[in-house]
Write a protein that holds these residues in place. Sequence first.
Motif, mmCIF file in Angstrom:
data_model
loop_
_atom_site.group_PDB
_atom_site.id
_atom_site.type_symbol
_atom_site.label_atom_id
_atom_site.label_comp_id
_atom_site.label_asym_id
_atom_site.label_seq_id
_atom_site.Cartn_x
_atom_site.Cartn_y
_atom_site.Cartn_z
ATOM 1 N N SER A 28 0.861 -1.194 0.000
ATOM 2 C CA SER A 28 0.000 0.000 0.000
ATOM 3 C C SER A 28 0.891 1.236 0.000
ATOM 4 O O SER A 28 1.083 1.873 1.041
ATOM 5 C CB SER A 28 -0.914 -0.004 1.227
ATOM 6 O OG SER A 28 -1.756 -1.128 1.210
ATOM 7 N N ALA A 70 -0.793 4.443 1.487
ATOM 8 C CA ALA A 70 -1.600 4.323 2.704
ATOM 9 C C ALA A 70 -1.283 5.482 3.654
ATOM 10 O O ALA A 70 -0.269 6.168 3.510
ATOM 11 C CB ALA A 70 -1.319 2.986 3.385
ATOM 12 N N ASP A 71 -2.155 5.688 4.637
ATOM 13 C CA ASP A 71 -2.017 6.810 5.574
ATOM 14 C C ASP A 71 -0.630 6.915 6.201
ATOM 15 O O ASP A 71 -0.104 8.000 6.366
ATOM 16 C CB ASP A 71 -3.053 6.706 6.689
ATOM 17 C CG ASP A 71 -4.462 6.996 6.192
ATOM 18 O OD1 ASP A 71 -4.595 7.639 5.128
ATOM 19 O OD2 ASP A 71 -5.415 6.561 6.846
ATOM 20 N N LYS A 72 -0.024 5.801 6.544
ATOM 21 C CA LYS A 72 1.290 5.836 7.196
ATOM 22 C C LYS A 72 2.434 5.588 6.214
ATOM 23 O O LYS A 72 3.583 5.487 6.613
ATOM 24 C CB LYS A 72 1.327 4.829 8.332
ATOM 25 C CG LYS A 72 0.341 5.183 9.420
ATOM 26 C CD LYS A 72 0.501 4.327 10.628
ATOM 27 C CE LYS A 72 -0.613 4.662 11.602
ATOM 28 N NZ LYS A 72 -0.167 5.060 12.887
ATOM 29 N N ALA A 73 2.117 5.506 4.945
ATOM 30 C CA ALA A 73 3.142 5.303 3.913
ATOM 31 C C ALA A 73 3.737 6.660 3.523
ATOM 32 O O ALA A 73 3.261 7.716 3.930
ATOM 33 C CB ALA A 73 2.549 4.609 2.695
#
Length: 65
Positions: free
Chosen positions: A22, A25-28
């Motif tokens: 991902s 993604a939000d924390k990527a």
Amino acid sequence: MALDPEVLAKDIEDAMAARGFSPLADKAAGHDWWLAFAEGIVNHITQNAEVPVATGSSAGSYKVT
């Protein structure tokens, strides 16, 4: 074909997603990170790559642009 960092970043993101990662993604890292990564690759290639032509009237080594 011209080297395009934006297209390369999108291709990297798509390839990662196809393999179950991902990348956005939000924390990527996010797209800006992948774009910077792609720009580094494109800059390295355009600054250092050469195409050798072994024979003919165009024989020599030419930079990739």
